[in-house]
Scaffold this motif. Sequence first.
Motif, short mmCIF file in Angstrom:
data_model
loop_
_atom_site.label_atom_id
_atom_site.label_comp_id
_atom_site.label_asym_id
_atom_site.label_seq_id
_atom_site.Cartn_x
_atom_site.Cartn_y
_atom_site.Cartn_z
N HIS A 183 0.82 -1.20 0.00
CA HIS A 183 0.00 0.00 0.00
C HIS A 183 0.86 1.26 0.00
CE1 HIS A 183 -3.41 -2.61 1.85
NE2 HIS A 183 -3.31 -2.76 0.54
N ARG A 184 2.05 1.19 0.56
CA ARG A 184 2.98 2.32 0.45
C ARG A 184 3.39 2.50 -1.01
NH1 ARG A 184 7.14 2.38 5.63
NH2 ARG A 184 5.73 1.43 7.15
N ASP A 185 3.58 1.39 -1.71
CA ASP A 185 3.86 1.48 -3.14
C ASP A 185 2.71 2.16 -3.87
OD1 ASP A 185 6.34 0.28 -3.00
OD2 ASP A 185 5.59 -1.73 -3.52
N ARG A 186 1.49 1.79 -3.48
CA ARG A 186 0.31 2.36 -4.14
C ARG A 186 0.20 3.85 -3.84
NH1 ARG A 186 -1.89 2.95 -8.50
NH2 ARG A 186 -4.09 3.51 -8.45
N MET A 187 0.54 4.27 -2.63
CA MET A 187 0.55 5.69 -2.30
C MET A 187 1.48 6.45 -3.24
SD MET A 187 0.79 5.60 1.86
CE MET A 187 -0.57 5.05 2.90
N ALA A 188 2.66 5.88 -3.46
CA ALA A 188 3.63 6.52 -4.35
C ALA A 188 3.07 6.65 -5.75
CB ALA A 188 4.94 5.73 -4.35
N GLU A 189 2.37 5.62 -6.21
CA GLU A 189 1.77 5.67 -7.55
C GLU A 189 0.66 6.72 -7.61
OE1 GLU A 189 2.54 0.92 -8.52
OE2 GLU A 189 0.53 1.65 -8.08
N LEU A 190 -0.11 6.83 -6.54
CA LEU A 190 -1.21 7.79 -6.52
C LEU A 190 -0.73 9.24 -6.55
CD1 LEU A 190 -3.66 6.11 -3.99
CD2 LEU A 190 -4.12 6.59 -6.39
N LEU A 191 0.48 9.48 -6.09
CA LEU A 191 1.00 10.85 -6.13
C LEU A 191 0.99 11.41 -7.54
CD1 LEU A 191 4.02 10.64 -3.65
CD2 LEU A 191 1.82 11.76 -3.29
N PHE A 192 1.15 10.56 -8.53
CA PHE A 192 1.17 11.03 -9.92
C PHE A 192 -0.20 11.53 -10.37
CE2 PHE A 192 4.88 8.20 -9.86
CZ PHE A 192 5.84 9.08 -10.31
N ALA A 193 -1.25 11.14 -9.65
CA ALA A 193 -2.60 11.57 -10.02
C ALA A 193 -2.90 12.97 -9.52
CB ALA A 193 -3.65 10.60 -9.48
N THR A 194 -2.06 13.51 -8.66
CA THR A 194 -2.36 14.79 -8.03
C THR A 194 -1.43 15.92 -8.45
OG1 THR A 194 -0.97 14.31 -6.10
CG2 THR A 194 -3.25 13.57 -6.01
N SER A 195 -0.43 15.61 -9.29
CA SER A 195 0.53 16.65 -9.64
C SER A 195 1.21 16.30 -10.95
CB SER A 195 1.56 16.81 -8.51
OG SER A 195 2.32 17.97 -8.70
N TYR A 196 2.27 17.07 -11.28
CA TYR A 196 3.04 16.84 -12.49
C TYR A 196 4.37 16.18 -12.15
CZ TYR A 196 -0.30 19.84 -14.90
OH TYR A 196 -1.45 20.38 -15.43
N LEU A 197 4.30 15.14 -11.35
CA LEU A 197 5.52 14.55 -10.84
C LEU A 197 6.28 13.73 -11.88
CD1 LEU A 197 4.39 13.59 -7.24
CD2 LEU A 197 5.92 15.42 -7.93
N GLU A 198 5.60 13.34 -12.96
CA GLU A 198 6.33 12.66 -14.03
C GLU A 198 7.44 13.56 -14.56
OE1 GLU A 198 3.08 13.01 -13.91
OE2 GLU A 198 2.03 11.14 -14.44
N TYR A 199 7.09 14.84 -14.75
CA TYR A 199 8.07 15.80 -15.27
C TYR A 199 9.28 15.88 -14.34
CZ TYR A 199 10.32 20.21 -16.42
OH TYR A 199 11.26 21.16 -16.73
N CYS A 200 9.02 15.90 -13.04
CA CYS A 200 10.11 16.02 -12.08
C CYS A 200 10.92 14.73 -11.96
CB CYS A 200 9.56 16.39 -10.71
SG CYS A 200 8.68 17.96 -10.66
N SER A 201 10.25 13.59 -12.09
CA SER A 201 10.87 12.30 -11.78
C SER A 201 11.69 11.71 -12.92
CB SER A 201 9.79 11.29 -11.38
OG SER A 201 9.01 11.77 -10.29
N VAL A 202 11.32 12.01 -14.14
CA VAL A 202 12.04 11.46 -15.29
C VAL A 202 13.51 11.89 -15.24
CG1 VAL A 202 12.28 11.58 -17.80
CG2 VAL A 202 10.03 11.26 -16.78
N GLY A 203 14.41 10.95 -15.51
CA GLY A 203 15.83 11.28 -15.49
C GLY A 203 16.36 11.55 -14.10
#
Length: 215
Positions: A28-48
Amino acid sequence: MSAAPASTMGRSAPAVHFVAGAEVADAHRDRMAELLFATSYLEYCSVGNKLQLPLPQLQRLQNIEPYIDHVYGMYDAERNFTGFFTAATVEEFGRIPAASYYRDEVRAMDDAYDAFVRQHTRAGDLFVASLAVEARYRGQGLLTPLLGEVERLARSKNSGRIVLTVWERSDALRLYLKKGFRICGSFGYAYELFFERLHFLEYDTFAKTAALPGD
């Protein structure tokens, strides 16, 4: 663990209970981390990212585990994981060493965001750093008990305000405003990247008037 309380943010809600982050199952901690992407633009920050980790794994390392003492998982009567939030006073968050594993070009945006938050917060404010409902449970009224638990936490810490940031085009903005939050600042630094602004919202924890129920 606590049952969802009655709240000025809404009167009718499904039965749920909350589990402290340290007791939340690893999956469920893993799922929390995945859900963070639904609330912000974290893909942009996380890539690379500097650690070359898969994006959800990076988010768990950066935005879940360091704050686990302030994370709360939400579960229904059948013990299904239905959502979570991370919240603490600004002072409490300030005592947690923060590390950024994003690529270097994200640093300026992060610094600008941190300055924006400092400008609008007070030490005793309860800052909601993240809040999300599992996709298959959305539209079932679960924002009401989530915010009810946030409000209960704020009262327990004697925080006069609950504060958070939310993107302008997010469905969540309308829901927060309906619950009694109000906009008191806007962050336009990243507009040229995402073509929207981030709003800073506040809620008076000890307000006499109740917000509209339901979500």
